[in-house]
Design a protein around this motif. Structure first.
Motif, short mmCIF file in Angstrom:
data_model
loop_
_atom_site.label_atom_id
_atom_site.label_comp_id
_atom_site.label_asym_id
_atom_site.label_seq_id
_atom_site.Cartn_x
_atom_site.Cartn_y
_atom_site.Cartn_z
N LEU A 21 5.00 6.57 -10.12
CA LEU A 21 4.44 7.70 -9.37
C LEU A 21 3.01 7.40 -8.95
CD1 LEU A 21 5.77 10.63 -11.58
CD2 LEU A 21 6.61 9.96 -9.34
N ASN A 22 2.32 6.58 -9.75
CA ASN A 22 0.94 6.25 -9.43
C ASN A 22 0.80 4.95 -8.66
OD1 ASN A 22 -0.58 8.44 -10.58
ND2 ASN A 22 0.21 7.74 -12.55
N ALA A 26 0.82 -1.21 0.00
CA ALA A 26 0.00 0.00 0.00
C ALA A 26 0.85 1.26 0.00
CB ALA A 26 -0.91 0.00 1.20
N LYS A 27 2.06 1.16 0.52
CA LYS A 27 2.85 2.37 0.68
C LYS A 27 3.62 2.72 -0.59
CE LYS A 27 3.57 1.96 5.60
NZ LYS A 27 4.55 1.41 6.53
N ALA A 28 4.00 3.97 -0.68
CA ALA A 28 4.78 4.40 -1.82
C ALA A 28 6.17 3.78 -1.74
CB ALA A 28 4.89 5.91 -1.83
N SER A 29 6.77 3.63 -2.89
CA SER A 29 8.09 3.04 -2.95
C SER A 29 9.09 3.92 -2.21
CB SER A 29 8.50 2.91 -4.40
OG SER A 29 9.86 2.60 -4.48
N VAL A 72 6.41 13.64 -5.42
CA VAL A 72 5.67 12.64 -6.18
C VAL A 72 4.40 13.27 -6.76
CG1 VAL A 72 4.34 10.50 -5.99
CG2 VAL A 72 6.60 10.66 -4.95
N GLU A 73 3.72 14.06 -5.93
CA GLU A 73 2.47 14.66 -6.40
C GLU A 73 2.69 15.65 -7.54
OE1 GLU A 73 2.70 14.69 -2.78
OE2 GLU A 73 1.64 12.77 -2.81
N THR A 74 3.67 16.54 -7.34
CA THR A 74 3.86 17.57 -8.37
C THR A 74 4.34 16.95 -9.68
OG1 THR A 74 6.10 18.02 -7.59
CG2 THR A 74 4.35 19.41 -6.71
N ILE A 126 3.25 15.62 -15.26
CA ILE A 126 3.20 14.67 -16.39
C ILE A 126 1.78 14.59 -16.95
CG2 ILE A 126 3.44 12.23 -17.02
CD1 ILE A 126 5.73 12.07 -14.99
N ALA A 127 0.81 14.57 -16.04
CA ALA A 127 -0.57 14.44 -16.49
C ALA A 127 -1.02 15.70 -17.25
CB ALA A 127 -1.48 14.18 -15.30
N ALA A 128 -0.51 16.86 -16.84
CA ALA A 128 -0.99 18.12 -17.42
C ALA A 128 -0.56 18.27 -18.87
CB ALA A 128 -0.46 19.30 -16.59
N ASN A 129 0.69 18.12 -19.14
CA ASN A 129 1.22 18.38 -20.48
C ASN A 129 2.41 17.49 -20.75
OD1 ASN A 129 -0.30 20.57 -21.66
ND2 ASN A 129 0.51 21.81 -19.97
N PRO A 130 2.62 17.12 -22.00
CA PRO A 130 3.90 16.49 -22.33
C PRO A 130 5.02 17.51 -22.10
CG PRO A 130 2.34 16.20 -24.13
CD PRO A 130 1.75 17.21 -23.19
N SER A 131 6.21 17.04 -21.91
CA SER A 131 7.32 17.96 -21.67
C SER A 131 7.66 18.69 -22.97
CB SER A 131 8.53 17.16 -21.20
OG SER A 131 8.96 16.33 -22.26
#
Lengths: 188, 942
Positions: free
Chosen positions: B253-254, B237-240, B288-290, B295-300
């Motif tokens: 990240l997810n 359950a925990k983040a890596s 991790v969140e940012t 990544i979700a918002a825009n491609p680099s």
């Protein structure tokens, strides 16, 4: 500690919370330095024979290290995180020390120096083991115990950090103390 | 089944805890009829709850021990067949040492201790299994895992091939590689990753610091599969734990399942960085969140959108990077090998797979959606280029001019210094990376470009080392400063200043690393040099004095430390207001030394100086000010300046409440100080609620556990409760302590004695003289058994016991014996004045009992005189003595005017105290009653 450094520490704590263990590498020396700093500079009142609890030192170290305007909730989470590290650091350290002192065979160190020697007093390794044993049965209780003893966190702080009610903290802690006391007695 | 028993246990425990002992026994009995096991467990838990378990003491001791012994370097220790030689790194996973074999074989290895791994047996098992798989991973571009094991302490470690090289990005930037060279290097990395994937090992944490490049351009990948080992510790359950957000794939990240394609994504990030010097996503802060959001918002931005002078990036490369960086796994290269094929294809001008089937459309979309981000990216990039540009140009300049004229070289170096020092490590993550890169780059170039100009090299090394220090990398700082020191003996005597600075910096780094002896030696050397260099005040000299002082203090040479501190402080003060921080810290350090020597006046002056500087620096509401004000209060109190002490203490409490809150232990420690001071002055009624506030944890009579060392502080509180007449609570508390002391093995005799003494005093105050006697005797025995017991405690208890005896039956013989005992005590050695005051009161009482009223009044005179010396004139304790004295004065028919004056004063004090008291106290009622009676008696005599 300048404001800039505090901002940096807050940032590191955030990084750590977000799963970047290397943030800790930079954080721990700062925390140690701060602990030493406080211990060195706070005079003891002669009449009081009153010593600051070490857990209070951790508490203050965190307060001095992070931004002043840090929110209550964040503060509780940070305390909780510091506590986890603190336990790890203390236990690792105690292990190394006992190995150094006794050539690999850890035996109890006499504790409670100003109560003369209390042979049955558990040392930190016993306590660590006992909390692990409790954790195997009931993780939450072990976590509460850890926050209480290693972080000096108060009921309301623990309640925020673990998202449980204060009444639960209180009940669990009472039970856990008895359980740990019994466990330690059986082992000694 | 287990959990239902556990729940039951908890419920029954809570229920039975609330019952009386008798009821509890009964309940237990009933439970054991049906569930003997549960009853047995319950009984043990309830027993444990009744006893003191000192769980906070071990933690406290461990902290003390830790503070006394930190920063250990393990160099020189032996691990398995290897001797640790030097700590070469420390990361989130643990420390890394260079090590070599202890036997005849010559082999240098890197040993990595997996600190984050913990000491859990189940993980160690997994560690052993996985290690064997990893050991089979043999490839020319992968650093080999040679061995592994656990130390005697179950601390797992890995023995790895020792690779001497630079991290990938450093290598790329420091060598000014061409595009083709970069891609060739990258293709080797991809090759290695592909090999590992075919061996079913995923890296999961590919990043530049895990890829070292040797001098001949061969990459070596480190830490293959280690992330897997580390993460075994975590629940699903925990983040890596082992995750670097900048290089982590979207699925990592997810928290989605990780496959070989995770490594492909990280390779995409590495390629992006290798080509552009930038990361594809740079949210601020990087978490991790940012990262997830970015990544979700825009491609680099596409790599070609970053301007670069040296590398030309075309659409084909853009498409390769974009494909590797696809957010969705389906659109990514299907394997590392597929990526490798495209890179190789590009290098040989063959068509690139990434360009095929609709990707042109995808890239166009990508650019269209990105105009704003691209513009911002360019602005950031330009800023970096400007800095790096200056840097390169000026190194060149420095070199040219230095060859011609040393002064100019220094000027340029000064400019360089400014440039470096302007890089602010604290501001943003982005800036930190830049600073680190710049430093690494600078370090490479300095050694290369200034090999024949050691003074310029040393100066620049100093700047680089100090910047590392500010970044918190003391190890790096240390090696850079060491290099500077080693280079400098070649320099002529005219640059001793530089040499002293290098020694100072090196010693400073040694201190940070915990090498106290080396640090002291280095600082002493630098100090000596600076003393001969500067005939007058100079900041460098002051710094040297202070640091040498600190090291002397830490090494136990407090006399030298004191001298050096005071010289440093005086110098900082002469140097002026730019050195407030140094003044503040040095002053408080010195105040500590002075207090230790017993020079309180001196300590006070220093602490006040420190406070002024702190306030000038930080303002009033600041933890340092809260500490300084409390320290000043403590010093004033030890000097006997009670009012001053109280005022400073009040200020400190106010600050602490503001900074930490009402119930914080830090705040409460200052409150305890106040309570003690007030009590000492005789303001018992004011002090009591403060004690109760400070000891609220200990006073919780339902709580089972507390640290015994703290717990015994309640005995003071009990004495106060007795004084103010709250005898019920005093009795409850003292019985509780006596009970616990009996239950506990190994409690010191002193504490045993104290416990018995307070219970006896309580009983005595209740008039239960007969019951009090055995406890006084108990206390006396306990004190006598402890060779370190305070003689005063023993004598005091003897007097108490005799007095209780006298109260049981006041025969003339007993009176005489008691009088003799008390007189002896008074004639004997110095004792606390409070006790002497009490003894005169006893003598007066005995004399009165024998009908010797004149004698009694005489004792009352002495009693009152002593009390006046101890207590504040307006304190309630003093009023109590006054009222007692009046009783004897009246019996002896002393001067009415004097008596009524004393009564007047006492009355005013009692009224005043009553007014300011938080609640009613039986003591005040009794005093008020006595005053009225005596007033009536006075009126009668008039």
């Amino acid at each position: 500690m300048t404001q800039q450094q505090r901002t940096r520490v807050t940032q590191l704590l955030h990084n750590w919370r977000d799963g970047r263990p290397e943030a800790l590498e930079e954080l721990m020396p700062l925390v140690y330095a701060e602990l030493e700093n406080i211990a060195r500079r706070e005079f003891r009142s002669e009449s009081a024979d009153h010593t600051l609890q070490p857990t209070a030192l951790i508490n203050e170290a965190v307060l001095r290290l992070v931004d002043n305007d840090i929110g209550w909730q964040d503060r509780c989470h940070f305390l909780a995180m510091m506590t986890t590290t603190m336990r790890r650091v203390l236990v690792d350290h105690a292990r190394r020390r006992s190995r150094e002192k006794r050539g690999g065979n850890a035996r109890k160190v006499t504790l409670l120096t100003n109560l003369a020697s209390v042979e049955t007093a558990p040392d930190i390794l016993d306590l660590d083991q006992a909390i692990d044993a409790l954790s195997a049965i009931d993780t939450r209780k072990a976590e509460i115990v850890q926050l209480h003893y290693f972080g000096g966190m108060k009921y309301n702080e623990i309640s925020v950090a673990l998202a449980i009610s204060e009444a639960t903290v209180d009940r669990d802690l009472r039970f856990s103390k008895a359980w740990l006391g019994d466990y330690l007695k059986q082992r000694s | 089944m287990v959990s239902s028993t556990w729940d039951q246990l908890q419920q029954q425990f809570a229920r039975l805890m609330a019952l009386s002992e008798a009821q509890r026994e009964q309940e237990l009995h009933q439970i054991s009829a049906t569930q003997p096991g549960l009853a047995e467990q319950l009984k043990r838990l309830l027993d444990a709850a009744q006893q003191e378990v000192t769980l906070s003491a071990p933690v406290a001791d461990a902290v003390d021990d830790l503070l006394a012994n930190e920063n250990r370097d393990r160099s020189g220790e032996t691990v398995g067949a290897f001797r640790l030689e030097e700590k070469i790194g420390a990361g989130g996973m643990g420390e890394v040492y260079r090590a070599s074999r202890t036997d005849d074989f010559e082999q240098t290895v890197a040993i990595k201790f997996l600190k984050a791994f913990g000491h859990r047996a189940d993980l160690l098992k997994r560690f052993t299994d996985e290690r064997q798989i990893l050991a089979r991973l043999e490839h020319p571009y992968i650093a080999r895992l040679i061995d592994g094991g656990t130390t005697g302490d179950n601390e797992p470690y890995l023995v790895m091939e020792y690779v001497q090289g630079q991290s990938l990005v450093e290598y790329g930037t420091s060598r000014c590689l061409s595009l083709n060279q970069r891609l060739q290097l990258f293709s080797r990395i991809v090759d290695a990753v592909g090999f590992a994937h075919r061996s079913l090992v995923v890296h999961r944490d590919l990043k530049p610091s895990n890829i070292l490049v040797t001098d001949d351009g061969i990459p070596r990948l480190l830490d293959f599969g280690i992330a897997d080992l580390i993460d075994a510790e975590n629940d699903d359950a925990k983040a890596s734990v082992a995750l670097t957000p900048e290089y982590a794939s979207p699925e990592q990240l997810n928290n989605a399942p990780v496959t070989t394609l995770t490594d492909v994504y990280s390779l995409g990030v590495l390629l992006y960085q290798l080509l552009t010097g930038r990361l594809p996503y740079t949210p601020d802060p990087v978490t991790v969140e940012t990262m997830r959001a970015a990544i979700a918002a825009n491609p680099s931005p596409l790599p070609s959108q970053h301007h670069s002078r040296s590398v030309k990036i075309d659409r084909e490369l853009d498409s390769i990077v974009a494909k590797a960086l696809s957010e969705s796994v389906e659109q990514r290269y299907v394997s590392a090998d597929a990526l490798l094929q495209d890179i190789r294809g590009y290098l040989h001008s063959q068509p690139v797979d990434a360009m095929g089937r609709g990707s042109a459309y995808r890239i166009r979309k990508f650019i269209q959606r990105n105009v704003a981000a691209v513009t911002a990216g360019i602005a950031g990039l330009l800023a970096i280029l400007v800095i790096s540009g200056f840097y390169i140009v000026n190194i060149q300049q420095a070199r040219d001019t230095a060859q011609a004229e040393a002064d100019k070289a220094n000027a340029v170096a000064g400019f360089m210094e400014q440039l470096f020092e302007d890089v602010d490590p604290g501001e943003t993550r982005g800036a930190e990376i830049t600073a680190a890169q710049l430093l690494e780059q600078g370090y490479q170039r300095v050694s290369r470009d200034f090999a024949e100009l050691p003074d310029v090299e040393a100066r620049l090394l100093g700047v680089i080392g100090r910047t590392w220090r500010r970044l918190g990398d003391y190890q790096q700082a240390h090696s850079v400063h060491l290099q500077a020191v080693q280079r400098l003996p070649a320099v002529q005597a005219d640059d001793q200043q530089l040499y002293a600075q290098a020694l100072f910096d090196l010693a400073y780094a040694d201190y940070e690393l915990g090498n106290l002896q080396e640090a002291l030696a280095g600082h002493q050397q630098a100090l000596q040099l600076r003393r001969s260099l500067y005939q007058s005040d100079h900041q460098e000299l002051a710094d040297s004095l202070r640091e040498t002082g600190l090291l002397n203090q830490q090494n136990g040479n407090s006399e030298q430390a004191e001298k050096q501190y005071s010289d440093a402080l005086a110098m900082y003060q002469r140097l002026g207001s730019g050195f407030l921080e140094q003044q503040a810290a040095t002053s408080m350090d010195m105040a500590g030394i002075e207090m230790g020597k017993g020079n309180r006046e001196g300590a006070l002056q220093l602490a006040l100086q420190s406070l002024d500087a702190q306030i000038a620096l930080n303002g009033e509401v600041h933890p340092e000010v809260a500490i300084a004000t409390n320290n000043i209060s403590v010093i004033h109190n030890s000097l006997g300046n009670k009012i001053e002490a109280l005022n400073w203490n009040e200020r400190s409490i106010g600050l602490r409440e503001q900074i930490y809150g009402q119930d914080n232990p830090i705040t409460l420690s200052a409150v305890t100080n106040r309570a003690n001071m007030l009590w000492g002055m005789g303001h018992t009624v004011t002090a009591l609620p403060l004690f109760q506030r400070a000891y609220q944890d200990l006073l919780d009579e339902t709580a089972g556990d507390s640290d015994l060392r703290h717990y015994f502080r309640i005995t003071d509180l009990i004495r106060m409760l007795i004084t103010v007449g709250e005898l019920d609570q005093a009795q409850r508390l003292s019985e509780r302590i006596v009970q616990r002391v009996q239950d506990l093995e190994g409690v010191s005799d002193y504490h045993r004695g104290t416990a018995a003494e307070v219970l006896a005093l309580t009983l005595h105050s209740r008039g239960q003289y007969q019951s009090a006697i055995p406890f006084f005797e108990h206390a006396l025995t306990a004190y006598n058994e402890n060779p370190d017991s305070n003689v005063n405690h023993i004598n005091r208890t003897r007097v108490y016991a005799a007095f209780a005896n006298y109260h049981v039956e006041s025969t003339p013989v007993k009176a005489q014996a008691l009088q003799q005992l008390v007189t002896e005590q008074l004639a004997d050695k110095p004792r606390p004045p409070t006790e002497s005051g009490m003894y005169y009161a006893y003598l007066a009482e005995i004399a009165e009992g024998q009908g010797e009223v004149e004698k009694a009044a005489g004792f009352a005179d002495q009693m009152l005189e002593l009390a006046a010396n101890i207590f504040a004139a307006d304190s309630i304790e003093f009023a109590d003595f006054q009222v007692r004295a009046v009783g004897w004065y009246l019996a002896a028919e002393r001067d009415v005017k004097v008596i009524s004056e004393i009564l007047q004063q006492a009355d005013a004090t009692v009224k005043q105290t009553r007014q300011s008291a938080a609640r009613e106290f039986p003591w005040l009622d009794k005093l008020q009653g006595n005053i009225s009676t005596y007033r009536a008696a006075l009126a009668g005599t008039l």
